[in-house]
Design an enzyme around this catalytic site. Structure first.
Site, PDB file in Angstrom:
ATOM      1  N   SER A 135      12.146   1.240   7.106  1.00 19.48           N
ATOM      2  CA  SER A 135      11.898   0.019   6.345  1.00 19.48           C
ATOM      3  C   SER A 135      12.975  -1.003   6.644  1.00 19.48           C
ATOM      4  CB  SER A 135      11.896   0.360   4.851  1.00 19.48           C
ATOM      5  OG  SER A 135      11.916  -0.815   4.071  1.00 19.48           O
ATOM      6  N   ARG A 136      12.527  -2.237   6.849  1.00 21.35           N
ATOM      7  CA  ARG A 136      13.475  -3.326   7.077  1.00 21.35           C
ATOM      8  C   ARG A 136      14.113  -3.754   5.761  1.00 21.35           C
ATOM      9  NH1 ARG A 136       9.337  -7.575   9.285  1.00 21.35           N
ATOM     10  NH2 ARG A 136       8.726  -7.177   7.141  1.00 21.35           N
ATOM     11  N   ASP A 148      -9.852  -7.885   6.836  1.00 29.48           N
ATOM     12  CA  ASP A 148      -8.923  -6.836   6.371  1.00 29.48           C
ATOM     13  C   ASP A 148      -9.580  -6.038   5.245  1.00 29.48           C
ATOM     14  OD1 ASP A 148      -6.123  -5.553   6.173  1.00 29.48           O
ATOM     15  OD2 ASP A 148      -6.554  -6.231   4.142  1.00 29.48           O
ATOM     16  N   ILE A 199       0.829  -1.218   0.000  1.00 30.30           N
ATOM     17  CA  ILE A 199       0.000   0.000   0.000  1.00 30.30           C
ATOM     18  C   ILE A 199       0.861   1.265   0.000  1.00 30.30           C
ATOM     19  CG2 ILE A 199      -0.368   0.287   2.506  1.00 30.30           C
ATOM     20  CD1 ILE A 199      -2.956   0.699  -0.351  1.00 30.30           C
ATOM     21  N   LYS A 227      -5.577   1.756   7.790  1.00 33.39           N
ATOM     22  CA  LYS A 227      -6.644   0.956   8.377  1.00 33.39           C
ATOM     23  C   LYS A 227      -6.224  -0.507   8.468  1.00 33.39           C
ATOM     24  CE  LYS A 227      -8.071  -1.742   5.889  1.00 33.39           C
ATOM     25  NZ  LYS A 227      -7.760  -2.813   4.875  1.00 33.39           N
TER      26      LYS A 227
HETATM   27  P1  NAP Z   1       2.487  -5.471   3.058  1.00 30.60           P
HETATM   28  O1  NAP Z   1       2.596  -5.420   1.562  1.00 30.60           O
HETATM   29  O2  NAP Z   1       2.707  -6.753   3.739  1.00 30.60           O
HETATM   30  O3  NAP Z   1       3.424  -4.329   3.609  1.00 30.60           O
HETATM   31  C1  NAP Z   1       3.596  -4.102   4.988  1.00 30.60           C
HETATM   32  C2  NAP Z   1       5.031  -3.613   5.206  1.00 30.60           C
HETATM   33  O4  NAP Z   1       5.196  -3.328   6.593  1.00 30.60           O
HETATM   34  C3  NAP Z   1       6.077  -4.656   4.870  1.00 30.60           C
HETATM   35  O5  NAP Z   1       6.402  -4.637   3.507  1.00 30.60           O
HETATM   36  C4  NAP Z   1       7.229  -4.215   5.737  1.00 30.60           C
HETATM   37  O6  NAP Z   1       7.873  -3.150   5.069  1.00 30.60           O
HETATM   38  C5  NAP Z   1       6.568  -3.601   6.956  1.00 30.60           C
HETATM   39  N1  NAP Z   1       6.585  -4.470   8.140  1.00 30.60           N
HETATM   40  C6  NAP Z   1       7.073  -4.122   9.355  1.00 30.60           C
HETATM   41  N2  NAP Z   1       6.939  -5.111  10.227  1.00 30.60           N
HETATM   42  C7  NAP Z   1       6.351  -6.126   9.582  1.00 30.60           C
HETATM   43  C8  NAP Z   1       5.961  -7.426   9.956  1.00 30.60           C
HETATM   44  N3  NAP Z   1       6.136  -7.880  11.212  1.00 30.60           N
HETATM   45  N4  NAP Z   1       5.379  -8.221   9.025  1.00 30.60           N
HETATM   46  C9  NAP Z   1       5.203  -7.773   7.758  1.00 30.60           C
HETATM   47  N5  NAP Z   1       5.544  -6.534   7.347  1.00 30.60           N
HETATM   48  C10 NAP Z   1       6.130  -5.720   8.247  1.00 30.60           C
HETATM   49  O7  NAP Z   1       1.022  -4.984   3.516  1.00 30.60           O
HETATM   50  P2  NAP Z   1       0.118  -3.858   2.840  1.00 30.60           P
HETATM   51  O8  NAP Z   1      -0.820  -4.497   1.881  1.00 30.60           O
HETATM   52  O9  NAP Z   1       0.946  -2.734   2.379  1.00 30.60           O
HETATM   53  O10 NAP Z   1      -0.783  -3.469   4.104  1.00 30.60           O
HETATM   54  C11 NAP Z   1      -0.279  -2.693   5.168  1.00 30.60           C
HETATM   55  C12 NAP Z   1      -1.469  -2.026   5.844  1.00 30.60           C
HETATM   56  O11 NAP Z   1      -2.171  -1.242   4.872  1.00 30.60           O
HETATM   57  C13 NAP Z   1      -2.491  -3.022   6.400  1.00 30.60           C
HETATM   58  O12 NAP Z   1      -3.032  -2.546   7.579  1.00 30.60           O
HETATM   59  C14 NAP Z   1      -3.565  -3.060   5.309  1.00 30.60           C
HETATM   60  O13 NAP Z   1      -4.858  -3.367   5.825  1.00 30.60           O
HETATM   61  C15 NAP Z   1      -3.524  -1.621   4.802  1.00 30.60           C
HETATM   62  N6  NAP Z   1      -4.030  -1.480   3.439  1.00 30.60           N
HETATM   63  C16 NAP Z   1      -3.635  -2.341   2.436  1.00 30.60           C
HETATM   64  C17 NAP Z   1      -4.196  -2.202   1.160  1.00 30.60           C
HETATM   65  C18 NAP Z   1      -3.812  -3.104   0.017  1.00 30.60           C
HETATM   66  O14 NAP Z   1      -4.482  -3.054  -1.030  1.00 30.60           O
HETATM   67  N7  NAP Z   1      -2.776  -3.916   0.100  1.00 30.60           N
HETATM   68  C19 NAP Z   1      -5.141  -1.215   0.917  1.00 30.60           C
HETATM   69  C20 NAP Z   1      -5.447  -0.322   1.922  1.00 30.60           C
HETATM   70  C21 NAP Z   1      -4.902  -0.475   3.178  1.00 30.60           C
HETATM   71  P3  NAP Z   1       9.445  -2.914   5.168  1.00 30.60           P
HETATM   72  O15 NAP Z   1      10.080  -4.044   4.425  1.00 30.60           O
HETATM   73  O16 NAP Z   1       9.603  -1.608   4.501  1.00 30.60           O
HETATM   74  O17 NAP Z   1       9.809  -2.907   6.622  1.00 30.60           O
END
Ligand code: NAP
Length: 320
Positions: free
Chosen positions: A36-37, A168, A14, A90
């Protein structure tokens, strides 16, 4: 206008798809750093931890968190304790009590805490709310169905406690529901399907009452194949409102309605709207934390009957 220095925490799907483009398009912000990790984004200074960022960059007053909900609290708490304003993706956290604690801390420190609901900024949500404001709502049907393998490839945190599983995406429907309905609703029952190898549900049904009895049925599914279905149908006395494509498209009695100024915007518009709202909150030194969508999810867990479902193997997950 002086741009506000902002740091983004968690550079995943996101952050890359929405936050970074929305910030690049805004005059109100400068993306000054990331936490960011995995290295962050090219051309922006990166820190390994929130604590390292806070120590090194007192010039950054605002921090936006895009990490999974389970790890949101600790970073957000550290940021507020260090006197920074905070914006949360969110759902705003993994627990209601955790988000309440952040809200209290922000209040005590005189800082802004913004718990965002991006779907409320979809193009047709304001028009739907306005149309419903003087109607009597007879029933609401929510269909929120998407293929987790397409929309959340490899995201293991969704299947771990606090990751919400199908809630989610379904919490987005609840964020729209609580925004547009002219009455309050409360959960009365749910059936939740838990794969044998997951801690969170993959599908389910949730029922809610309004002030005068049954009102809302939500059918939610993470194994839906084909085009995602993100739709609310609201029956009023004699007329039907359909809000489709996650709030982007509005029909009244089957006739498409214009969404006004936001009509031509796509999902990027939702995040433009979120960052504009954050700028307003910063200007006025206020917070916005509406927990109603999260309360509905928590109540669905409280009242939900657990149904065993087959193991879920994510073909997009890389072995670790
Ligand atoms: P994601 O692709 O898994 O990204 C989350 C990022 O958070 C990871 O890439 C990592 O980035 C960091 N992170 C830090 N600690 C972590 C851990 N213990 N486990 C996994 N990641 C960790 O998830 P996302 O889809 O972006 O979603 C993140 C949030 O945004 C959620 O709450 C989700 O509900 C919300 N959201 C997502 C979307 C969507 O379409 N995907 C839409 C709206 C809202 P680093 O490598 O940079 O540390």
């Amino acid at each position: 206008m002086t741009a506000t220095n902002l740091a983004l925490v968690g550079i995943g799907k996101i952050a890359r798809d929405q936050h970074i483009p929305a910030l690049a398009a805004s005059d109100a912000y400068q993306l000054a750093a990331t936490v960011s990790r995995s290295g962050g984004t090219e051309g922006v200074e990166n820190y390994d931890t929130v604590e390292a960022l806070l120590a090194a960059r007192p010039d950054i007053p605002a921090i936006s968190f895009c990490t999974p909900p389970q790890v949101r609290y600790a970073g957000a708490r550290a940021a507020l304790a260090a006197g920074r304003h905070v914006m949360l993706e969110k759902p705003p956290g993994a627990s209601l009590s955790g988000v309440r604690a952040l809200e209290t801390l922000a209040q005590d420190k005189g800082l802004t805490l913004f718990a965002t609901w991006h779907s409320r900024h979809a193009a047709s949500v304001p028009a739907a709310k306005a149309w419903l404001s003087d109607k009597t709502v007879k029933s609401v049907r929510i269909d929120w169905k998407e293929d987790v393998r397409v929309w959340h490839p490899g995201q293991q945190w969704i299947w771990e406690a606090g990751g919400l599983g199908i809630f989610d995406p379904a919490i987005n429907a609840f964020s729209i529901l609580t925004e547009i309905l002219p009455v309050e609703v409360h959960v009365t029952g749910a059936e939740l399907h838990f794969p044998s190898n997951c801690e969170t549900p993959i599908a389910g049904k949730v029922r809610m009452d309004g002030p005068h009895g049954p009102l809302v049925t939500a059918d939610i599914d993470f194994l839906w194949e084909g085009d995602a279905l993100w739709r609310l149908i609201v029956e009023t006395d004699g007329r039907t409102l359909t809000l489709d494509q996650g709030g982007a498209v509005l029909e009244i009695d089957g006739i498409a309605q214009h969404a006004g100024a936001r009509e031509e915007t796509n999902i990027h518009g939702e995040y433009d709207g979120l960052y504009a709202r954050f700028a307003d909150l910063l200007d006025t030194n206020t917070s916005e934390v509406d927990l109603r969508p999260m309360v509905l999810v928590a109540d669905a867990y409280t009242l939900g009957k657990r149904i065993e479902a087959p193991e879920f193997i994510d073909p997009t997950r890389t072995a670790n």
